[in-house]
Design an enzyme around this catalytic site. Structure first.
Site, PDB file in Angstrom:
ATOM      1  N   ASP A   9     -10.294  -3.570  -9.958  1.00  0.00           N
ATOM      2  CA  ASP A   9     -10.053  -2.582  -8.901  1.00  0.00           C
ATOM      3  C   ASP A   9     -11.317  -1.728  -8.795  1.00  0.00           C
ATOM      4  O   ASP A   9     -12.174  -1.763  -9.674  1.00  0.00           O
ATOM      5  CB  ASP A   9      -8.843  -1.702  -9.280  1.00  0.00           C
ATOM      6  CG  ASP A   9      -8.590  -0.615  -8.254  1.00  0.00           C
ATOM      7  OD1 ASP A   9      -8.565  -0.936  -7.050  1.00  0.00           O
ATOM      8  OD2 ASP A   9      -8.453   0.567  -8.632  1.00  0.00           O
ATOM      9  N   SER A  10     -11.393  -0.946  -7.723  1.00  0.00           N
ATOM     10  CA  SER A  10     -12.525  -0.049  -7.569  1.00  0.00           C
ATOM     11  C   SER A  10     -12.522   1.048  -8.638  1.00  0.00           C
ATOM     12  O   SER A  10     -13.538   1.665  -8.883  1.00  0.00           O
ATOM     13  CB  SER A  10     -12.478   0.588  -6.178  1.00  0.00           C
ATOM     14  OG  SER A  10     -11.213   1.193  -5.976  1.00  0.00           O
ATOM     15  N   GLY A  42     -13.043   2.458  -0.458  1.00  0.00           N
ATOM     16  CA  GLY A  42     -12.319   2.584   0.814  1.00  0.00           C
ATOM     17  C   GLY A  42     -13.118   3.126   1.979  1.00  0.00           C
ATOM     18  O   GLY A  42     -12.665   3.079   3.119  1.00  0.00           O
ATOM     19  N   CYS A  72      -7.112  -4.156  -5.841  1.00  0.00           N
ATOM     20  CA  CYS A  72      -7.566  -3.214  -4.815  1.00  0.00           C
ATOM     21  C   CYS A  72      -7.222  -3.717  -3.404  1.00  0.00           C
ATOM     22  O   CYS A  72      -7.612  -4.819  -3.018  1.00  0.00           O
ATOM     23  CB  CYS A  72      -9.072  -3.047  -4.958  1.00  0.00           C
ATOM     24  SG  CYS A  72      -9.792  -1.886  -3.828  1.00  0.00           S
ATOM     25  N   ASN A  73      -6.530  -2.899  -2.644  1.00  0.00           N
ATOM     26  CA  ASN A  73      -6.167  -3.273  -1.270  1.00  0.00           C
ATOM     27  C   ASN A  73      -7.401  -3.381  -0.386  1.00  0.00           C
ATOM     28  O   ASN A  73      -7.470  -4.234   0.498  1.00  0.00           O
ATOM     29  CB  ASN A  73      -5.236  -2.214  -0.671  1.00  0.00           C
ATOM     30  CG  ASN A  73      -3.848  -2.274  -1.247  1.00  0.00           C
ATOM     31  OD1 ASN A  73      -2.938  -2.807  -0.644  1.00  0.00           O
ATOM     32  ND2 ASN A  73      -3.685  -1.737  -2.450  1.00  0.00           N
ATOM     33  N   GLU A 151      -5.745  11.414  -7.833  1.00  0.00           N
ATOM     34  CA  GLU A 151      -6.684  11.489  -8.957  1.00  0.00           C
ATOM     35  C   GLU A 151      -6.763  12.908  -9.526  1.00  0.00           C
ATOM     36  O   GLU A 151      -7.194  13.098 -10.666  1.00  0.00           O
ATOM     37  CB  GLU A 151      -8.055  10.947  -8.542  1.00  0.00           C
ATOM     38  CG  GLU A 151      -7.937   9.463  -8.229  1.00  0.00           C
ATOM     39  CD  GLU A 151      -9.238   8.706  -8.146  1.00  0.00           C
ATOM     40  OE1 GLU A 151     -10.307   9.324  -8.178  1.00  0.00           O
ATOM     41  OE2 GLU A 151      -9.166   7.469  -8.043  1.00  0.00           O
ATOM     42  N   CYS A 183      -2.341   0.795  -0.730  1.00  0.00           N
ATOM     43  CA  CYS A 183      -3.435   1.326  -1.546  1.00  0.00           C
ATOM     44  C   CYS A 183      -2.898   1.495  -2.957  1.00  0.00           C
ATOM     45  O   CYS A 183      -1.739   1.904  -3.137  1.00  0.00           O
ATOM     46  CB  CYS A 183      -3.901   2.678  -0.984  1.00  0.00           C
ATOM     47  SG  CYS A 183      -5.120   3.500  -2.025  1.00  0.00           S
ATOM     48  N   HIS A 185      -3.192   3.675  -5.123  1.00  0.00           N
ATOM     49  CA  HIS A 185      -2.759   5.006  -5.555  1.00  0.00           C
ATOM     50  C   HIS A 185      -1.414   5.453  -4.967  1.00  0.00           C
ATOM     51  O   HIS A 185      -0.773   6.345  -5.501  1.00  0.00           O
ATOM     52  CB  HIS A 185      -3.809   6.043  -5.157  1.00  0.00           C
ATOM     53  CG  HIS A 185      -5.102   5.940  -5.906  1.00  0.00           C
ATOM     54  ND1 HIS A 185      -5.845   4.783  -5.934  1.00  0.00           N
ATOM     55  CD2 HIS A 185      -5.781   6.850  -6.642  1.00  0.00           C
ATOM     56  CE1 HIS A 185      -6.933   4.997  -6.663  1.00  0.00           C
ATOM     57  NE2 HIS A 185      -6.917   6.230  -7.091  1.00  0.00           N
TER      58      HIS A 185
HETATM   59  N1  DGL Z   1      -8.323   0.890  -4.890  1.00  0.00           N
HETATM   60  C1  DGL Z   1      -8.484   1.324  -3.526  1.00  0.00           C
HETATM   61  C2  DGL Z   1      -7.443   0.591  -2.652  1.00  0.00           C
HETATM   62  O1  DGL Z   1      -6.425   0.113  -3.115  1.00  0.00           O
HETATM   63  C3  DGL Z   1      -8.370   2.825  -3.367  1.00  0.00           C
HETATM   64  C4  DGL Z   1      -9.534   3.604  -3.948  1.00  0.00           C
HETATM   65  C5  DGL Z   1     -10.851   3.307  -3.247  1.00  0.00           C
HETATM   66  O2  DGL Z   1     -11.062   3.718  -2.092  1.00  0.00           O
HETATM   67  O3  DGL Z   1     -11.689   2.665  -3.873  1.00  0.00           O
HETATM   68  O4  DGL Z   1      -7.650   0.459  -1.467  1.00  0.00           O
END
Ligand code: DGL
Length: 266
Positions: A9-10, A42, A72-73, A151, A183, A185
């Site tokens: 993931d990011s 994102g 990560c979406n 966060e 997403c 989060h």
């Molecule tokens: N993990 C990212 C997502 O699911 C959210 C955080 C980001 O913007 O990197 O889209």
């Protein structure tokens, strides 16, 4: 030899997917990489997200993973269609599982999709839903302030509710009965989203669906862990291991002590 499921993931949000993987596949080892040095994805361009994703996948392949789960979406919507063809290892993203579940859940055929700006601009969820049922109306909304709220540990504060009311108004006005939490989060904001949208709206948590899809692939490909020893859970980040550990409990439900800092491109 044990072979783990690789997840990237990011940043820290992908732990919502790890939580579901552990729940549905308790015997499997998991190697997680969070690209905390380069988060957020994102708001970045498609080329950059593709480059980062390839680097992250190569890092996981060096750890000899048997399947890669893109938690990560943003990566799943922007990069996955391009990069999938370049690797032989099965790569599972979050878009199709989430879209399928939403199409199954909606009764009035009006689905809302929320995500980062990159995810919403890609229209990946919308395209996938329309492929499954072209008569469904999709209302999409980027909610960029949700990630920093989560966060910061702000999940139920008044400020979050006020922002959610603004973001979710188009979905409410369109009378969607199902919302894809597009997403990593957003599952942590379920309570506030329900409060704003009403308790009858179905919230689709892509983490749950992706874990189910991983289970399916492991089963179809005969890749289930056969060894009965304790599964390994390894956590790597590209920066700020202490920050990651601090937030991990919120996403995973329990603390993660050993987090290793690595450079994925070294
Ligand atoms: N993990 C990212 C997502 O699911 C959210 C955080 C980001 O913007 O990197 O889209």
């Amino acid at each position: 030899m044990r072979k783990a499921i690789g997840v990237f993931d990011s940043g820290v949000g992908g732990l919502t997917v790890v939580k579901e993987l552990i729940h549905q596949l308790p015997n499997e080892s998991i190697i997680y990489f969070g690209d905390t040095a380069r988060v957020p994805y994102g708001i970045k361009s498609k080329e950059t997200i593709i480059r980062f994703s390839i680097e992250n996948i190569l890092f996981l392949l060096k750890q000899e993973v048997k399947l890669i789960c893109v938690a990560c979406n943003t990566v799943s919507s922007m990069a996955l269609p391009v990069i999938r063809g370049h690797f032989r290892v099965p790569i599972v993203g979050v878009i199709s599982p989430g879209a399928r579940e939403a199409v199954y859940a909606t009764k009035n055929r009006r689905i809302g999709v929320i995500g980062t700006k990159a995810t919403i601009n890609s229209r990946a969820y919308e395209k996938e839903i329309k492929t499954l049922d072209s008569a469904i109306t999709v209302i999409s909304q980027a909610c960029p302030l949700f990630v920093p709220f989560v966060e910061e540990g702000w999940l139920n504060e008044r400020a979050v509710e006020d922002v959610a009311k603004v973001y979710l108004k188009p979905l409410k006005d369109a009378r969607v009965d199902t919302i894809i939490l597009g997403c990593t989060h957003y599952p942590l904001l379920k309570a506030v989203i329900k409060k704003v949208m009403g308790s009858n709206v179905v919230l689709i948590d892509s983490a749950k669906q992706v874990a189910t899809e991983v289970k399916q692939i492991l089963s179809n490909d005969g890749l289930f862990e056969q060894n009965n020893s304790k599964p390994q859970r390894l956590f790597y980040v590209s920066d700020g291991p202490a920050w990651f550990s601090g937030l991990a409990k919120q996403f995973l439900g329990y603390p993660v002590k050993d987090v290793t800092k690595v450079n994925p491109i070294s």
